[in-house]
Design a protein around this motif. Structure first.
Motif, PDB file in Angstrom:
ATOM      1  N   ASN A 413       0.815  -1.219   0.000  1.00  0.00           N
ATOM      2  CA  ASN A 413       0.000   0.000   0.000  1.00  0.00           C
ATOM      3  C   ASN A 413       0.842   1.260   0.000  1.00  0.00           C
ATOM      4  N   HIS A 414       0.228   2.334  -0.467  1.00  0.00           N
ATOM      5  CA  HIS A 414       0.784   3.684  -0.401  1.00  0.00           C
ATOM      6  C   HIS A 414      -0.310   4.607   0.108  1.00  0.00           C
ATOM      7  N   TRP A 415       0.091   5.619   0.849  1.00  0.00           N
ATOM      8  CA  TRP A 415      -0.893   6.560   1.386  1.00  0.00           C
ATOM      9  C   TRP A 415      -0.255   7.932   1.547  1.00  0.00           C
ATOM     10  N   VAL A 416      -1.097   8.937   1.465  1.00  0.00           N
ATOM     11  CA  VAL A 416      -0.663  10.316   1.675  1.00  0.00           C
ATOM     12  C   VAL A 416      -1.665  10.990   2.609  1.00  0.00           C
ATOM     13  N   THR A 417      -1.139  11.815   3.502  1.00  0.00           N
ATOM     14  CA  THR A 417      -2.006  12.489   4.465  1.00  0.00           C
ATOM     15  C   THR A 417      -1.395  13.809   4.895  1.00  0.00           C
ATOM     16  N   ASP A 418      -2.266  14.729   5.264  1.00  0.00           N
ATOM     17  CA  ASP A 418      -1.837  15.959   5.927  1.00  0.00           C
ATOM     18  C   ASP A 418      -2.321  15.978   7.372  1.00  0.00           C
ATOM     19  N   LEU A 464       0.164  11.630  -4.738  1.00  0.00           N
ATOM     20  CA  LEU A 464       0.831  10.333  -4.671  1.00  0.00           C
ATOM     21  C   LEU A 464       1.587  10.034  -5.954  1.00  0.00           C
ATOM     22  N   ILE A 465       1.017  10.386  -7.081  1.00  0.00           N
ATOM     23  CA  ILE A 465       1.719  10.184  -8.354  1.00  0.00           C
ATOM     24  C   ILE A 465       3.048  10.917  -8.338  1.00  0.00           C
ATOM     25  N   ARG A 466       3.054  12.159  -7.860  1.00  0.00           N
ATOM     26  CA  ARG A 466       4.309  12.912  -7.793  1.00  0.00           C
ATOM     27  C   ARG A 466       5.303  12.248  -6.844  1.00  0.00           C
ATOM     28  N   GLU A 472      11.776   2.738  -8.829  1.00  0.00           N
ATOM     29  CA  GLU A 472      12.217   1.608  -9.637  1.00  0.00           C
ATOM     30  C   GLU A 472      11.115   0.584  -9.883  1.00  0.00           C
ATOM     31  N   GLU A 473      10.096   0.537  -9.002  1.00  0.00           N
ATOM     32  CA  GLU A 473       9.027  -0.440  -9.183  1.00  0.00           C
ATOM     33  C   GLU A 473       8.103  -0.081 -10.342  1.00  0.00           C
ATOM     34  N   GLY A 474       8.109   1.172 -10.797  1.00  0.00           N
ATOM     35  CA  GLY A 474       7.263   1.588 -11.913  1.00  0.00           C
ATOM     36  C   GLY A 474       5.815   1.794 -11.534  1.00  0.00           C
ATOM     37  N   TYR A 475       5.575   2.323 -10.330  1.00  0.00           N
ATOM     38  CA  TYR A 475       4.208   2.507  -9.847  1.00  0.00           C
ATOM     39  C   TYR A 475       3.435   3.594 -10.611  1.00  0.00           C
ATOM     40  N   THR A 476       4.129   4.430 -11.344  1.00  0.00           N
ATOM     41  CA  THR A 476       3.448   5.479 -12.108  1.00  0.00           C
ATOM     42  C   THR A 476       4.267   5.845 -13.339  1.00  0.00           C
ATOM     43  N   ASP A 477       3.572   6.343 -14.361  1.00  0.00           N
ATOM     44  CA  ASP A 477       4.245   6.894 -15.540  1.00  0.00           C
ATOM     45  C   ASP A 477       4.271   8.413 -15.475  1.00  0.00           C
ATOM     46  N   GLY A 478       3.906   8.964 -14.319  1.00  0.00           N
ATOM     47  CA  GLY A 478       3.858  10.407 -14.149  1.00  0.00           C
ATOM     48  C   GLY A 478       2.483  10.991 -14.389  1.00  0.00           C
ATOM     49  N   HIS A 479       1.569  10.174 -14.915  1.00  0.00           N
ATOM     50  CA  HIS A 479       0.218  10.649 -15.208  1.00  0.00           C
ATOM     51  C   HIS A 479      -0.849   9.849 -14.457  1.00  0.00           C
ATOM     52  N   GLN A 480      -0.555   8.584 -14.196  1.00  0.00           N
ATOM     53  CA  GLN A 480      -1.530   7.733 -13.524  1.00  0.00           C
ATOM     54  C   GLN A 480      -0.797   6.693 -12.683  1.00  0.00           C
ATOM     55  N   LEU A 481      -1.515   6.135 -11.729  1.00  0.00           N
ATOM     56  CA  LEU A 481      -0.984   5.035 -10.943  1.00  0.00           C
ATOM     57  C   LEU A 481      -1.144   3.739 -11.718  1.00  0.00           C
ATOM     58  N   GLY A 484      -0.366  -3.354 -10.124  1.00  0.00           N
ATOM     59  CA  GLY A 484       0.202  -4.667 -10.396  1.00  0.00           C
ATOM     60  C   GLY A 484       1.701  -4.719 -10.543  1.00  0.00           C
ATOM     61  N   ARG A 485       2.385  -3.592 -10.415  1.00  0.00           N
ATOM     62  CA  ARG A 485       3.843  -3.617 -10.464  1.00  0.00           C
ATOM     63  C   ARG A 485       4.376  -4.358  -9.249  1.00  0.00           C
ATOM     64  N   LYS A 486       5.401  -5.151  -9.444  1.00  0.00           N
ATOM     65  CA  LYS A 486       5.902  -5.986  -8.367  1.00  0.00           C
ATOM     66  C   LYS A 486       6.531  -5.135  -7.263  1.00  0.00           C
ATOM     67  N   PRO A 487       6.034  -5.262  -6.036  1.00  0.00           N
ATOM     68  CA  PRO A 487       6.635  -4.495  -4.940  1.00  0.00           C
ATOM     69  C   PRO A 487       7.929  -5.146  -4.454  1.00  0.00           C
ATOM     70  N   VAL A 488       8.802  -4.365  -3.903  1.00  0.00           N
ATOM     71  CA  VAL A 488      10.013  -4.870  -3.272  1.00  0.00           C
ATOM     72  C   VAL A 488      10.078  -4.288  -1.865  1.00  0.00           C
ATOM     73  N   ALA A 489      10.662  -5.020  -0.940  1.00  0.00           N
ATOM     74  CA  ALA A 489      10.781  -4.539   0.436  1.00  0.00           C
ATOM     75  C   ALA A 489      11.986  -3.644   0.630  1.00  0.00           C
TER      76      ALA A 489
END
Length: 495
Positions: A413-418, A464-466, A472-481, A484-489
């Motif tokens: 997971n990824h999350w952003v908060t203020d 989150l995209i920014r 390196e996992e390729g979670y975004t192309d800069g425009h969208q999330l 299914g990209r393989k996560p690494v620890a």
């Protein structure tokens, strides 16, 4: 003459506990938990009510404490043991170079286990770590018998004793029983006993940095009986369960210690919650014991104190347990600073709602000690947030948001908060969640589909995209999330 009078610099005391929720302080309004000594630290200091652990498990959280870096920089974005710690600038290392006598007592959770990472000495108790106990056909490079100081100490007093004697799993948050030996032999007491002894044997010509690092209230839930008795008959509120949580268990699968989720019988859960709260009060009383000794040595007024936890514990919220998930019980932690000698001009007794994180500990303590902050540090010193000298009470500039994450298979997971809103994205399934933490602090309603929230959701998704650009996992192309990209620890630059 005490050490700081000779050097003109304060001692630094970092107290961390393992797996303590943000709300388990009586001064924070918890209806059951009793924490009189921590409450007093908060009354005489400053409590940060929106403190988070960006990567909420033991290893990455401690990497942030040691280095002052975000998870992207220190490279540990999930939990993985046996990856060497080769950081050049660390909190204890910088203080040692500046003339501090540095000591850690308790949990380090680094690799190799006896890596000093800048400390002059470590009295180690990491608790039960699987890689130090299990041999799956691979020769172990280190074994708990060789690296754990508490266990050696305990066996001198109780021949044949082991950390598994109670039959409790080191990661189960649903079962509990009282400690079976003398209270003074509990690992919580051991940390304080050794810390008090450090006051005796420290170099009197230097200021000291002491990291008291408790393993509890991380499981096993094994408080001394006297502390469990405090909560046995208490009116313990049931955990929060959101409208998005799994509420049925047709296969009677129950709780899974692997996934950290599942339905637990109420009686067992209540006992576990009572034991968890009891461990916290036990720690609180032992912290009070140490502060009394610090005062007896004449050093309390010369010591800057910071108390926090490496991450939280879901404790049944939404039928979830343990940590690593992006919800408040897992990610949000207590965070208190105190300056009995009033060196830093704190606005005592106040509560700050700025979003602070583990990476802010290193620069804060270095600044308090008058030690230069290395350029590798990404965190910020929190003292200007806590100062009584802010112009007109205006809020200083601070980070607008925090990016958190955890690689963990399908639950990655990824999350952003203020601190007021939170957007969550599960990278393997594409599932999204959005919570208004002001109106819904317990995350009971997933507002991702609410029409009136779509503008805010788009905003946080873009944030989150920014944050993920260039990963390196390729979670975004800069425009969208991209799902299914393989996560690494662990990111490749530290391997």
């Amino acid at each position: 003459m005490n050490s700081t009078q000779r050097q003109g610099r304060p001692n630094v005391l970092l107290i961390t506990v393992d797996q303590m929720r943000f709300d388990c302080l009586s001064i924070a309004g918890h209806p059951v938990v009793e924490t009189p000594n921590l409450d007093e630290l908060a009354r005489s200091g400053v409590r940060f009510s929106r403190a988070y652990s960006a990567t909420p498990t033991c290893v990455p959280a401690r990497a942030a404490i040691f280095t002052g870096q975000s998870q992207r920089a220190h490279g540990r974005v999930g939990y993985q043991d046996c990856v060497p710690w080769n950081y050049k600038e660390t909190l204890p290392g910088e203080l040692a170079k500046a003339g501090y006598h540095t000591q850690c007592i308790g949990k380090m959770h680094v690799y190799p286990a006896r890596n000093l990472l800048g400390f002059h000495n470590v009295m180690l108790h990491d608790g039960y770590l699987h890689h130090n106990r299990n041999n799956h056909g691979i020769p172990m490079q280190e074994h708990y018998d060789q690296v754990d100081d508490y266990l050696q100490w305990l066996r001198e007093r109780v021949p044949g004793a082991d950390m598994t004697d109670l039959g409790l799993d080191c990661n189960s948050s649903t079962v509990a029983r009282p400690w079976h030996l003398a209270e003074m032999q509990h690992p919580t007491n051991w940390v304080v006993t050794q810390s008090i002894d450090f006051l005796r044997r420290r170099d009197p010509g230097k200021p000291f940095f002491l990291w008291m690092s408790f393993v509890r209230p991380h499981p096993p839930f094994d408080p001394p009986q006297a502390y469990l008795d405090l909560y046995e008959d208490a009116d313990i509120p049931e955990p929060s369960v959101g409208d998005w949580a799994e509420t049925e268990d047709p296969d009677l699968a129950g709780y899974s210690p692997i996934t950290g989720r599942g339905l637990v019988p109420k009686r067992r859960l209540r006992k576990a919650m009572a034991a968890y709260y009891a461990l916290i009060t036990h720690i609180d009383h032992q912290i009070g014991r140490f502060l009394q000794s610090l005062n007896e040595y004449g050093e309390l007024g010369n010591t800057v104190i910071l108390f926090t936890s490496d991450h939280g514990e879901l404790l049944g919220d939404h039928h979830l347990f343990r940590k690593s998930l992006p919800y408040e019980g897992s990610t949000r932690v207590p965070f208190i600073v105190s300056d009995p000698g009033n060196r830093l001009g704190l606005q005592s007794g106040t509560v700050s709602d700025h979003v602070v994180e583990m990476r802010d500990i290193m620069p804060s303590l270095l600044e308090a000690a008058g030690v230069p902050i290395p350029e590798t540090v990404e965190g910020e010193s929190i003292w200007r947030l806590a100062s009584a000298g802010r112009d007109g009470g205006s809020k200083p500039d601070w980070r607008p948001h925090l990016h958190g994450e955890h690689a963990q298979g399908l639950q990655s997971n990824h999350w952003v908060t203020d601190g007021k809103e939170k957007y969550i994205w599960f990278s393997q399934t594409g599932k999204e969640q959005f919570f208004d933490l002001v109106e819904d602090p317990n995350e009971l309603h997933n507002a991702i589909g609410d029409e009136d929230r779509q503008e805010r959701i788009r905003y946080w998704r873009s944030v989150l995209i920014r944050e993920l650009e260039g990963r390196e996992e390729g979670y975004t192309d800069g425009h969208q999330l991209i799902t299914g990209r393989k996560p690494v620890a662990v990111l490749s630059h530290i391997l």
